[in-house]
Structures are given as structure tokens and as C-alpha cells.
Design a protein around this motif. Structure first.
Motif, PDB file in Angstrom:
ATOM      1  N   MET A   1      30.697  42.125  41.227  1.00  0.00           N
ATOM      2  CA  MET A   1      30.074  43.422  40.999  1.00  0.00           C
ATOM      3  C   MET A   1      30.444  43.998  39.630  1.00  0.00           C
ATOM      4  O   MET A   1      29.631  44.641  38.968  1.00  0.00           O
ATOM      5  CB  MET A   1      30.477  44.401  42.106  1.00  0.00           C
ATOM      6  CG  MET A   1      29.873  44.091  43.458  1.00  0.00           C
ATOM      7  SD  MET A   1      28.053  44.163  43.427  1.00  0.00           S
ATOM      8  CE  MET A   1      27.657  42.516  44.025  1.00  0.00           C
ATOM      9  N   VAL A   2      31.683  43.759  39.191  1.00  0.00           N
ATOM     10  CA  VAL A   2      32.075  44.205  37.848  1.00  0.00           C
ATOM     11  C   VAL A   2      31.225  43.489  36.795  1.00  0.00           C
ATOM     12  O   VAL A   2      30.728  44.108  35.841  1.00  0.00           O
ATOM     13  CB  VAL A   2      33.568  43.943  37.601  1.00  0.00           C
ATOM     14  CG1 VAL A   2      33.943  44.290  36.154  1.00  0.00           C
ATOM     15  CG2 VAL A   2      34.422  44.762  38.563  1.00  0.00           C
ATOM     16  N   LEU A   3      31.028  42.192  36.955  1.00  0.00           N
ATOM     17  CA  LEU A   3      30.201  41.433  36.018  1.00  0.00           C
ATOM     18  C   LEU A   3      28.770  41.949  35.982  1.00  0.00           C
ATOM     19  O   LEU A   3      28.159  42.053  34.911  1.00  0.00           O
ATOM     20  CB  LEU A   3      30.215  39.946  36.397  1.00  0.00           C
ATOM     21  CG  LEU A   3      31.416  39.142  35.910  1.00  0.00           C
ATOM     22  CD1 LEU A   3      31.522  37.827  36.661  1.00  0.00           C
ATOM     23  CD2 LEU A   3      31.303  38.881  34.413  1.00  0.00           C
ATOM     24  N   VAL A   4      28.216  42.262  37.161  1.00  0.00           N
ATOM     25  CA  VAL A   4      26.849  42.781  37.213  1.00  0.00           C
ATOM     26  C   VAL A   4      26.741  44.061  36.397  1.00  0.00           C
ATOM     27  O   VAL A   4      25.803  44.242  35.607  1.00  0.00           O
ATOM     28  CB  VAL A   4      26.422  43.023  38.674  1.00  0.00           C
ATOM     29  CG1 VAL A   4      25.119  43.824  38.727  1.00  0.00           C
ATOM     30  CG2 VAL A   4      26.239  41.697  39.399  1.00  0.00           C
ATOM     31  N   MET A   5      27.694  44.968  36.561  1.00  0.00           N
ATOM     32  CA  MET A   5      27.623  46.245  35.842  1.00  0.00           C
ATOM     33  C   MET A   5      27.832  46.069  34.343  1.00  0.00           C
ATOM     34  O   MET A   5      27.275  46.808  33.530  1.00  0.00           O
ATOM     35  CB  MET A   5      28.639  47.227  36.426  1.00  0.00           C
ATOM     36  CG  MET A   5      28.212  47.770  37.779  1.00  0.00           C
ATOM     37  SD  MET A   5      29.197  49.176  38.325  1.00  0.00           S
ATOM     38  CE  MET A   5      30.710  48.340  38.765  1.00  0.00           C
ATOM     39  N   GLN A   6      28.630  45.064  33.957  1.00  0.00           N
ATOM     40  CA  GLN A   6      28.834  44.810  32.534  1.00  0.00           C
ATOM     41  C   GLN A   6      27.595  44.233  31.867  1.00  0.00           C
ATOM     42  O   GLN A   6      27.331  44.517  30.694  1.00  0.00           O
ATOM     43  CB  GLN A   6      30.009  43.844  32.347  1.00  0.00           C
ATOM     44  CG  GLN A   6      31.371  44.443  32.626  1.00  0.00           C
ATOM     45  CD  GLN A   6      32.477  43.406  32.566  1.00  0.00           C
ATOM     46  OE1 GLN A   6      32.207  42.196  32.519  1.00  0.00           O
ATOM     47  NE2 GLN A   6      33.725  43.855  32.566  1.00  0.00           N
ATOM     48  N   ARG A   7      26.831  43.443  32.615  1.00  0.00           N
ATOM     49  CA  ARG A   7      25.748  42.671  32.002  1.00  0.00           C
ATOM     50  C   ARG A   7      24.345  43.167  32.352  1.00  0.00           C
ATOM     51  O   ARG A   7      23.374  42.667  31.775  1.00  0.00           O
ATOM     52  CB  ARG A   7      25.851  41.205  32.449  1.00  0.00           C
ATOM     53  CG  ARG A   7      27.175  40.518  32.147  1.00  0.00           C
ATOM     54  CD  ARG A   7      27.360  40.275  30.654  1.00  0.00           C
ATOM     55  NE  ARG A   7      28.493  39.392  30.393  1.00  0.00           N
ATOM     56  CZ  ARG A   7      28.415  38.076  30.271  1.00  0.00           C
ATOM     57  NH1 ARG A   7      27.258  37.458  30.418  1.00  0.00           N
ATOM     58  NH2 ARG A   7      29.494  37.364  30.016  1.00  0.00           N
ATOM     59  N   ALA A   8      24.202  44.072  33.326  1.00  0.00           N
ATOM     60  CA  ALA A   8      22.862  44.454  33.784  1.00  0.00           C
ATOM     61  C   ALA A   8      22.050  45.097  32.658  1.00  0.00           C
ATOM     62  O   ALA A   8      22.564  45.911  31.883  1.00  0.00           O
ATOM     63  CB  ALA A   8      22.967  45.418  34.964  1.00  0.00           C
ATOM     64  N   ALA A   9      20.786  44.712  32.577  1.00  0.00           N
ATOM     65  CA  ALA A   9      19.877  45.343  31.620  1.00  0.00           C
ATOM     66  C   ALA A   9      19.586  46.776  32.066  1.00  0.00           C
ATOM     67  O   ALA A   9      19.714  47.106  33.246  1.00  0.00           O
ATOM     68  CB  ALA A   9      18.570  44.539  31.547  1.00  0.00           C
ATOM     69  N   PRO A  10      19.198  47.656  31.138  1.00  0.00           N
ATOM     70  CA  PRO A  10      18.887  49.041  31.506  1.00  0.00           C
ATOM     71  C   PRO A  10      17.852  49.097  32.627  1.00  0.00           C
ATOM     72  O   PRO A  10      16.819  48.434  32.572  1.00  0.00           O
ATOM     73  CB  PRO A  10      18.337  49.628  30.202  1.00  0.00           C
ATOM     74  CG  PRO A  10      18.977  48.807  29.122  1.00  0.00           C
ATOM     75  CD  PRO A  10      19.078  47.428  29.692  1.00  0.00           C
ATOM     76  N   GLY A  11      18.159  49.880  33.653  1.00  0.00           N
ATOM     77  CA  GLY A  11      17.231  50.040  34.762  1.00  0.00           C
ATOM     78  C   GLY A  11      17.293  48.961  35.809  1.00  0.00           C
ATOM     79  O   GLY A  11      16.563  49.020  36.797  1.00  0.00           O
ATOM     80  N   ARG A  12      18.172  47.954  35.627  1.00  0.00           N
ATOM     81  CA  ARG A  12      18.224  46.838  36.582  1.00  0.00           C
ATOM     82  C   ARG A  12      19.542  46.737  37.332  1.00  0.00           C
ATOM     83  O   ARG A  12      19.744  45.782  38.088  1.00  0.00           O
ATOM     84  CB  ARG A  12      17.974  45.510  35.853  1.00  0.00           C
ATOM     85  CG  ARG A  12      16.511  45.141  35.718  1.00  0.00           C
ATOM     86  CD  ARG A  12      16.356  43.668  35.325  1.00  0.00           C
ATOM     87  NE  ARG A  12      16.860  42.778  36.349  1.00  0.00           N
ATOM     88  CZ  ARG A  12      16.100  42.166  37.252  1.00  0.00           C
ATOM     89  NH1 ARG A  12      14.795  42.394  37.265  1.00  0.00           N
ATOM     90  NH2 ARG A  12      16.629  41.346  38.133  1.00  0.00           N
TER      91      ARG A  12
END
Length: 372
Positions: free
Chosen positions: A299-310
């Protein structure tokens, strides 16, 4: 996060009372886990899109309200059909949990604190298990199992009011009007496969380690249950600690593979514990510190890498893989456990973690090469 799975935790903790009073079979009780996580896996991709469109505040209110509704249905259930319907409804708060909480963190927590806060947030799952297994189970002995479930439902309703009053107003979605594809891509696809394999192994351990303790390690029921408690406490520490480390992006990319490697060792220790019983306690601690922490790091990785709005959608897709693993893993292990082949079962779990490790390390190598 604690309320998102409260209905499943309570069914596990109050299972003997439900079997006796409602006349349902242990098989039907076991189906609740498969149905609950199966519904969450199916609903998660859509839930992520809803969170991205409507915002974390509205969706957290919906999460608490959905949890309250599922618990009310369980408390009023006259038999198995309503019970299973309630568990399916409980898939909605599970599907909203990671996307909504991750979006809330992105909205109000500064970047340098998001890793530790995410680990603390993810440890809420273990907090929910503790609440179901100790205070609510104790209340059931006094007020009956329905009374305990209705108290939990009331607490979820109060939490919905709290979320509506305290959380900041949702902003219009940056991606409003843009259709976001449901197909996972890039890092999310890798993390989804990793989470599927991780979920298979963790769910098998959660479901069968106490039974293994009784049937193969000659532990009493209380001591066998304590194995699960030790795993849960270690999981809280692992999620908080490793998420703090994952807050540094350079380290985060290697952590999923490293944690999965540690989980392989924990599974092998469970197998060896059949000949050296004290190793079961070491294995429970290692399982919490390494395997259970893996989802928080994802989940930390997702928040670090997620594109805007995704962020919501990406969180949901990774969660869908994890939930699918929880639905698939225990039935596979159960076939071996029913035949008395616990050693083969722990080898299966070690194999699932080993493949998860390979997937995570392969992605990390590709990611580093892409950036060099």
C-alpha cells in the motif's frame, strides 16, 4: 480498517455459538470466509473507481454504514441464508477500505509521514481481530452472541457519524469525466500477482495454524489460539515498522521480495515445529513480522507511485489480488489438512511465498533498470 472486516472476525470468534444456536454446519461457517473475500475481490476494482470519483470522506461513511448493516443482518439472522447474505454485503466495506483510507492519507498527511501512518492504518485489521476475539467475545458470554454483534453494529454507526463530521470535505475528482481502465498495468499488475500469492499463504496460516497446534503439536485449545494472537501482535509491529522503512522510496522497491523471503522461512519453521514444538512460536512471530507486513508495504508503494486520480483504483486492484488469495488459499490447504498432510501444506505455503518473492524481486530489478 478494523471495521472493514469486523463481520468476518466476529463470525470466527463466535463460530461455536452460531453453530450451536443456528444449527449451521462447520462447512457453512467455513464458507463465510470464501464468500466474504470473494465478494471483496469482485467489488474492489469498482470500489476503487468509486473512491476516486466520490472521495474518501463519502466512501468512509459508506464503509462504516455498510459494516453496520452487515452486522445488523448477522445479529438478526435466523439461519444460514441470511448469514451468508450478510457476509456478501460485508464485501463492500472490505472493497472500500484500502482505497478510501489511502486517499484520506494522501489528502491530509504530509509525504514524509505517509509510510508510518500507512503502517499504523494497516495494523487496524489486527486491532479488529483483537476486538472481536477478546472484548466482544467476552460480551457474548454475558449478553449472548446477538447482543455482542449488535454492539459492534452500533459502534460502526457511531464511526460513520464521526467520519461525516471530522474528515475534510471531498474535493472534485481530478479525473472526473475520464474513464479509467480496470486492467492493471505496470507496477500495479506486479503487485496484484504478488498480493494474490501472499494472500494465499497468509490466509492458510490464519485458518489452520491453531488446528495444527492442537492436532500435531499437542497444544491445548487455549495455547493453540495464542499462536494466532502472537501472529497478530507481531503483524502489528511488522506493519508499522516496515512501512516506516518503505517511506524511503529507494528501500521500498526491494522490501516486498525481502519480506516474502522471510515468510518462506516462517512457513518452513512451522513444518519443522512438528519435531521441535517451540519453533511454532518463533514461526508465528516471523509470520507476523514478514508475511503480514507485506500488504502494508504494498500500500505504501501504491501511494508513492499512483498517477493523479488513480490512487483509489490502484489500491483497489492490489487489494483485489490479496482478497482473491484469501478466498483461494485455505481451500487448497484444507485438502491437505483433511488428509493429515500438514507438512505438505506448509510446503505449499512456503512455495506460494517463494513465488511471491520471485515476482517481487523480478519487478524490483526491472524497475531499477528502467530508472537507470
Amino acid at each position: 480498517m478494523a471495521f472493514s472486516m469486523m463481520q468476518l472476525f466476529l463470525l470466527g470468534a463466535l463460530g461455536p455459538r452460531l453453530v450451536g444456536e443456528l444449527g449451521i454446519s462447520p462447512t457453512v461457517l467455513g464458507l463465510t470466509t470464501t464468500i466474504g473475500f470473494g465478494a471483496a475481490a469482485v467489488l474492489s476494482p469498482v470500489g476503487g473507481r468509486v473512491v476516486d470519483r466520490w472521495g474518501p470522506r463519502r466512501c468512509l461513511v459508506a464503509l462504516f454504514s455498510g459494516s453496520a448493516a452487515a452486522l445488523v443482518l448477522i445479529g438478526a439472522a435466523p439461519g444460514a441464508s441470511v448469514l451468508l447474505l450478510a457476509v456478501a454485503l460485508g464485501g463492500l466495506p472490505q472493497a472500500l477500505a484500502n482505497p478510501a483510507t489511502n486517499k484520506a492519507i494522501l489528502a491530509v498527511v504530509p509525504p514524509e509521514r505517509r509510510g508510518p501512518v500507512t503502517g499504523l492504518k494497516q495494523s487496524g485489521v489486527q486491532l479488529g481481530a483483537f476486538a472481536a476475539g477478546l472484548p466482544l467475545a467476552a460480551l457474548a458470554a454475558v449478553a449472548g452472541w446477538r447482543g455482542a454483534v449488535w454492539v459492534a453494529a452500533g459502534a460502526a454507526a457511531v464511526a460513520a457519524l464521526w467520519a461525516a463530521r471530522i474528515l475534510p470535505v471531498d474535493r472534485p475528482a481530478a479525473s472526473a469525466g475520464v474513464r479509467v481502465p480496470l486492467v492493471p498495468r505496470g507496477m500495479i499488475a506486479w503487485l496484484m500477482v504478488f498480493s494474490l500469492l501472499l494472500g494465499c499463504g497468509i490466509a492458510s496460516v490464519n485458518t489452520y495454524v491453531a488446528l495444527y497446534g492442537v492436532q500435531r503439536l499437542a497444544l491445548g485449545p487455549t495455547a493453540a489460539g495464542a499462536l494466532v494472537a502472537v501472529l497478530g501482535v507481531a503483524g502489528i509491529a511488522g506493519r508499522v515498522g516496515w512501512s516506516k522503512v518503505a517511506g524511503r522510496p529507494r528501500h521500498a522497491v526491494w522490501l516486498p521480495g525481502a519480506l516474502a523471503a522471510g515468510a518462506v522461512g516462517a512457513a518452513l519453521l512451522l513444518m519443522v515445529a512438528a519435531h521441535a514444538r517451540p519453533l511454532a512460536w518463533v514461526a508465528a512471530v516471523a509470520m507476523g513480522v514478514f508475511a503480514v507486513a507485506g500488504n502494508a508495504v504494498s500500500m505504501v508503494l501504491v501511494m508513492q507511485r499512483a498517477a493523479p486520480g488513480r490512487a483509489g483504483q490502484d489500491s483497489a486492484l492490489v487489494s483485489a489480488g490479496f482478497f482473491a488469495g484469501f478466498a483461494v488459499g485455505p481451500p487448497l490447504f484444507g485438502l491437505l489438512a483433511e488428509a493429515g498432510h500438514y507438512g505438505a501444506g506448509w510446503l505449499l505455503v512456503a512455495g506460494e511465498f517463494a513465488v511471491a518473492c520471485a515476482v517481487a524481486l523480478l519487478w524490483a530489478v526491472r524497475d531499477r533498470r528502467a530508472e537507470s
